[in-house]
Design a protein around this motif. Structure first.
Motif, PDB file in Angstrom:
ATOM      1  N   LEU A 104       0.844  -1.146   0.015  1.00 30.74           N
ATOM      2  CA  LEU A 104      -0.065  -0.200   0.154  1.00 30.74           C
ATOM      3  C   LEU A 104       0.857   1.151  -0.216  1.00 30.74           C
ATOM      4  O   LEU A 104       0.472   2.317  -0.498  1.00 30.74           O
ATOM      5  N   SER A 105       2.061   1.164   0.547  1.00 29.67           N
ATOM      6  CA  SER A 105       2.827   2.159   0.546  1.00 29.67           C
ATOM      7  C   SER A 105       3.266   2.822  -0.704  1.00 29.67           C
ATOM      8  O   SER A 105       3.921   3.898  -0.996  1.00 29.67           O
ATOM      9  N   GLU A 110      -3.582   8.035  -0.580  1.00 31.74           N
ATOM     10  CA  GLU A 110      -3.458   6.862   0.383  1.00 31.74           C
ATOM     11  C   GLU A 110      -2.326   7.342   1.311  1.00 31.74           C
ATOM     12  O   GLU A 110      -1.575   8.241   1.318  1.00 31.74           O
ATOM     13  N   ARG A 111      -2.552   6.355   2.697  1.00 29.95           N
ATOM     14  CA  ARG A 111      -1.534   6.583   3.743  1.00 29.95           C
ATOM     15  C   ARG A 111      -1.004   5.325   3.709  1.00 29.95           C
ATOM     16  O   ARG A 111      -1.451   4.468   3.340  1.00 29.95           O
ATOM     17  N   SER A 112       0.365   5.313   4.437  1.00 26.91           N
ATOM     18  CA  SER A 112       1.084   4.007   4.492  1.00 26.91           C
ATOM     19  C   SER A 112       0.216   3.160   5.475  1.00 26.91           C
ATOM     20  O   SER A 112      -0.393   3.718   6.436  1.00 26.91           O
ATOM     21  N   VAL A 113       0.116   1.914   5.407  1.00 23.44           N
ATOM     22  CA  VAL A 113      -0.379   0.783   6.243  1.00 23.44           C
ATOM     23  C   VAL A 113       0.305   0.895   7.652  1.00 23.44           C
ATOM     24  O   VAL A 113       1.529   0.620   7.611  1.00 23.44           O
ATOM     25  N   VAL A 140      -8.995   3.309  -3.475  1.00 25.44           N
ATOM     26  CA  VAL A 140      -8.174   3.397  -2.571  1.00 25.44           C
ATOM     27  C   VAL A 140      -8.314   4.225  -1.197  1.00 25.44           C
ATOM     28  O   VAL A 140      -8.187   3.512  -0.336  1.00 25.44           O
ATOM     29  N   ALA A 141      -9.353   5.118  -1.419  1.00 23.51           N
ATOM     30  CA  ALA A 141      -9.853   5.813  -0.361  1.00 23.51           C
ATOM     31  C   ALA A 141     -10.713   4.804   0.670  1.00 23.51           C
ATOM     32  O   ALA A 141     -10.507   4.977   1.860  1.00 23.51           O
ATOM     33  N   GLN A 190      -8.658   2.496   2.482  1.00 22.10           N
ATOM     34  CA  GLN A 190      -7.798   3.154   3.444  1.00 22.10           C
ATOM     35  C   GLN A 190      -8.823   3.437   4.797  1.00 22.10           C
ATOM     36  O   GLN A 190      -8.418   3.366   5.642  1.00 22.10           O
ATOM     37  N   THR A 191     -10.136   3.554   4.269  1.00 16.50           N
ATOM     38  CA  THR A 191     -11.025   3.867   5.384  1.00 16.50           C
ATOM     39  C   THR A 191     -11.157   2.690   6.305  1.00 16.50           C
ATOM     40  O   THR A 191     -11.118   2.501   7.556  1.00 16.50           O
ATOM     41  N   LEU A 197      -8.782   0.219   6.524  1.00 16.06           N
ATOM     42  CA  LEU A 197      -7.735   0.345   7.484  1.00 16.06           C
ATOM     43  C   LEU A 197      -7.627   1.120   8.706  1.00 16.06           C
ATOM     44  O   LEU A 197      -7.378   0.773   9.658  1.00 16.06           O
ATOM     45  N   ASP A 198      -8.341   2.215   8.436  1.00 16.75           N
ATOM     46  CA  ASP A 198      -8.453   3.315   9.547  1.00 16.75           C
ATOM     47  C   ASP A 198      -9.271   2.732  10.850  1.00 16.75           C
ATOM     48  O   ASP A 198      -8.818   2.805  11.926  1.00 16.75           O
TER      49      ASP A 198
END
Length: 213
Positions: free
Chosen positions: A4-5, A12-15, A54-55, A58-59, A61-62
């Motif tokens: 993901l990075s 995107e943000r890193s995992v 991707v967003a 990422q949600t 993952l958050d």
């Protein structure tokens, strides 16, 4: 596959790492489950995914990360009851019963005057004309007849077979004193030594001589 990075999206943000996802308060099973999910999500290829995908990814993952950082309540071990130390009871000695002090019975008081007591015998010679405060173990023996009083043809001999003392005496006063107050007392006057001697010895043979204190 791309981590993901390495995605090209600017949003995107890193995992987060597994260490950040898990919590110190999380139990081992929950931490292992989060680690498995994060490991699987690292292998997802998002290189051709749209920015919205991707967003959304990422949600998730958050959400997983924030859930993993919530302290997990753990069961508090029940307090172990510890019985207080109690000293064992000290055995008390059993009191032994004490016999009450009993005063000895008073010594019998003789009813006889000292002058009379001085005339009584408790041992041999077992002879006619003596008085005893014990039962003679054998027949009384004869003694020479004393002289008769002036003007008298005989004198009485008093045979006492049951009384304070026993025996034969010429003194009528002693004969009365030896039987005074004695229940069933026996005494008799005889006109000769031979008659008195025979009577007393017969009482001995019949076990009828009694000394009553």
């Amino acid at each position: 596959m791309t981590d993901l990075s390495l995605t090209s999206s600017g949003t995107e943000r890193s995992v987060p790492s597994a260490e950040a996802t898990t919590s110190a308060n999380m139990d081992a099973n929950t931490a292992a489950a989060f680690q498995t999910v994060l490991n699987a999500m690292r292998t997802v290829d998002l290189s051709s995914a749209s920015g919205e995908t991707v967003a959304a990814f990422q949600t998730v993952l958050d959400a997983l990360t924030s859930f993993g950082q919530v302290p997990v309540a753990t069961a508090t071990p029940a307090a172990t009851f510890v019985a207080p130390l109690v000293a064992p009871p000290v055995a008390q000695p059993v009191a032994q019963p004490v016999a009450p002090l009993v005063a000895p019975p008073p010594a019998p008081i003789s009813r006889l005057p000292p002058a009379v007591l001085a005339q009584l015998r408790t041992s041999a010679p077992w002879i006619f004309g003596s008085l005893y405060i014990t039962i003679p173990p054998q027949h009384l023996s004869a003694i020479p007849d004393p002289p008769l009083p002036a003007g008298e043809d005989f004198q009485y001999w008093y045979c006492i077979s049951k009384g304070t003392f026993v025996g034969i005496t010429l003194d009528q006063g002693l004969a009365s004193l030896g039987t005074l107050g004695v229940s069933g007392a026996t005494w008799k006057a005889h006109k000769s030594q031979a008659q008195a001697l025979q009577a007393f010895n017969q009482y001995l043979d019949l076990h009828m001589v009694r000394v009553v204190p």
